[in-house]
Scaffold this motif. Structure first.
Motif, short mmCIF file in Angstrom:
data_model
loop_
_atom_site.label_atom_id
_atom_site.label_comp_id
_atom_site.label_asym_id
_atom_site.label_seq_id
_atom_site.Cartn_x
_atom_site.Cartn_y
_atom_site.Cartn_z
N CYS A 1 -19.65 2.73 -63.77
CA CYS A 1 -21.05 2.48 -64.13
C CYS A 1 -21.37 3.17 -65.44
O CYS A 1 -20.83 4.24 -65.75
CB CYS A 1 -21.99 2.99 -63.03
N ALA B 1 -21.21 6.42 -57.54
CA ALA B 1 -20.42 5.33 -58.13
C ALA B 1 -19.46 5.80 -59.20
O ALA B 1 -18.28 5.42 -59.21
CB ALA B 1 -21.37 4.26 -58.70
N TYR B 2 -19.93 6.65 -60.11
CA TYR B 2 -19.07 7.08 -61.21
C TYR B 2 -18.02 8.08 -60.76
O TYR B 2 -17.04 8.33 -61.47
CB TYR B 2 -19.90 7.65 -62.37
N TRP C 1 -15.00 3.29 -66.71
CA TRP C 1 -15.79 2.07 -66.91
C TRP C 1 -14.90 0.99 -67.51
O TRP C 1 -14.38 1.13 -68.62
CB TRP C 1 -16.98 2.36 -67.83
N ASP D 1 -20.26 -5.34 -58.21
CA ASP D 1 -20.41 -4.44 -59.36
C ASP D 1 -21.50 -3.41 -59.09
O ASP D 1 -22.54 -3.71 -58.48
CB ASP D 1 -20.83 -5.24 -60.59
N ASN D 2 -21.29 -2.20 -59.58
CA ASN D 2 -22.33 -1.18 -59.50
C ASN D 2 -23.49 -1.49 -60.45
O ASN D 2 -24.64 -1.18 -60.17
CB ASN D 2 -21.75 0.19 -59.85
N ASN D 3 -23.16 -2.09 -61.60
CA ASN D 3 -24.18 -2.44 -62.58
C ASN D 3 -23.74 -3.71 -63.30
O ASN D 3 -23.18 -3.67 -64.40
CB ASN D 3 -24.41 -1.31 -63.58
N SER E 1 -25.38 -4.99 -55.31
CA SER E 1 -26.17 -3.87 -55.82
C SER E 1 -27.39 -4.37 -56.58
O SER E 1 -27.41 -5.51 -57.05
CB SER E 1 -25.31 -2.98 -56.72
N ASP F 1 -30.08 -3.93 -62.92
CA ASP F 1 -30.69 -2.90 -63.77
C ASP F 1 -31.89 -3.50 -64.51
O ASP F 1 -31.73 -4.29 -65.44
CB ASP F 1 -29.65 -2.38 -64.76
#
Length: 366
Positions: free
Chosen positions: A150, A159-160, A166, A185-187, A217, A220
């Motif tokens: 992320c 998450a990270y 990334w 996907d996280n973002n 998720s 954003d």
């Protein structure tokens, strides 16, 4: 350590087990990690079996040399241990491997508490490139990642830490196997190639190769508010049930408002838009979350309250933040339930057709 480091020269039969978590929320996820590992072991000419944990699996004729378990969040550690203990009793000659969220976040605790043989803390590059063994589970959709890791570093999120690097894909069109696609996907919108990927999905939808698309998720809102053209692309690509993340301060309302406006202008109904809000977190109290929820009501969107639990919390006891009380947690959940009912049916609590200026705070009463 990753799965490639586990010795398998003398291994013939491998049993993959998903612990039987107690809630429907945790049981609905496809164990994508285990399915990729299944493909990896199959590529090594091993016999692979998959099962959901229950106390009768010893009677199903399995004779494993190696057992691999997935793990969920740290507060479900007891279920991982229960599965390991059972396997030790009924399959004493098998080596036991534990991977997943709990294993990555607390590897030392996982090793000591469960007494497994190996703890997997890294993603296997070889397994990551393989198509998951979907034939081992009953599903009508597939899981895809366009990114790992992320771009954000939120202190409440793991998450990270689970995916520290990334990485981004430029294309996913050749990975499509099912008409229903779920992105993990996280973002998702942070992928610099997101426009290309959405256009691929649009073309695949025209070709009737996909039908239903969803992001697991929250999207954003900060990115969407700066790239309004993504709203129409998401709609054309077939994304359903859009959810935005509002984990930050109340001041981020400006991004939420703009993102919701972009989505409604892209032909999404407001009642089909949801907002993730983190509660039971130390820097926000009950009143802060209620302010957020009431703003969601004004926008005509649903509110999804996500309960914060620390990354190192391994107890089954319910975690209550110092800024919260048990009563406030229950009020938050009750208010969310009534809020979403009202949004669904376009009504207020008094049965009046829903209007932003007639919404009233719906409090929980004991």
């Amino acid at each position: 350590m990753n799965i490639e480091d586990v010795p398998i020269d003398n291994v013939k039969n491998i049993l993959l087990i998903e612990p039987n978590y107690p809630t429907s929320e945790e049981n609905k996820y496809i164990p994508i990690g285990l399915l990729k590992i299944a493909s990896y072991f199959r590529s090594k000419s091993k016999n692979v079996f998959f099962t959901k944990f229950n106390k009768k699996i010893n009677n199903k004729g399995y004779n494993p040399d190696l057992i691999c378990l997935s793990s969920y969040f740290t507060y479900r550690a007891a279920y991982t241990k229960e599965t390991v203990d059972y396997c030790r009793k009924y399959f004493p000659n098998a080596k036991i491997v534990v991977g997943g969220i709990y294993a990555i976040l607390l590897p030392e605790h996982c090793k000591e508490y469960t007494q497994c043989d190996y703890v997997i803390t890294e993603t296997s590059k070889e397994a990551e490139e393989l198509t998951p063994a979907y034939d081992l589970v009953h599903t009508n959709h597939q899981v895809l990642f366009t990114t790992r890791g992320c771009v954000r570093r939120c202190d409440f999120c793991s998450a990270y830490k689970i995916e520290p690097k990334w990485t981004c894909k430029k294309t996913i069109k050749n990975e499509i196997l099912f008409k229903n696609v779920l992105f993990y996907d996280n973002n998702l919108l942070a992928n610099p190639y997101i426009e290309d990927i959405l256009n691929e999905l649009i073309e695949l939808k025209k070709q009737r190769k996909i039908k239903y698309v969803r992001a697991q998720s929250g999207l954003d809102a900060r990115i969407l508010s700066k790239k309004p053209h993504l709203g129409k692309l998401l709609k054309k690509a077939g994304f359903k049930g859009i959810t935005l993340s509002w984990d930050g301060d109340f001041e981020d309302l400006k991004y939420i408002k703009k993102a919701v406006n972009i989505l409604t202008e892209s032909k999404y109904k407001s009642k089909n838009i949801s907002i993730f809000m983190l509660f039971n977190y130390y820097n926000m109290n009950y009143e802060d979350i209620e302010r957020k929820r009431l703003e969601c009501a004004k926008l005509g969107v649903k509110a999804i309250a996500l309960r914060y639990v620390p990354m190192d919390w391994t107890s089954e006891d319910i975690y209550i933040s110092p800024n919260w009380t048990d009563k406030e947690i229950r009020k938050t959940m009750a208010n969310r339930t009534m809020h979403n009912r009202c949004i669904n049916y376009d009504i207020t609590e008094h049965g009046i057709p829903y209007m932003h200026d007639t919404w009233k705070l719906y409090e929980f009463h004991e």
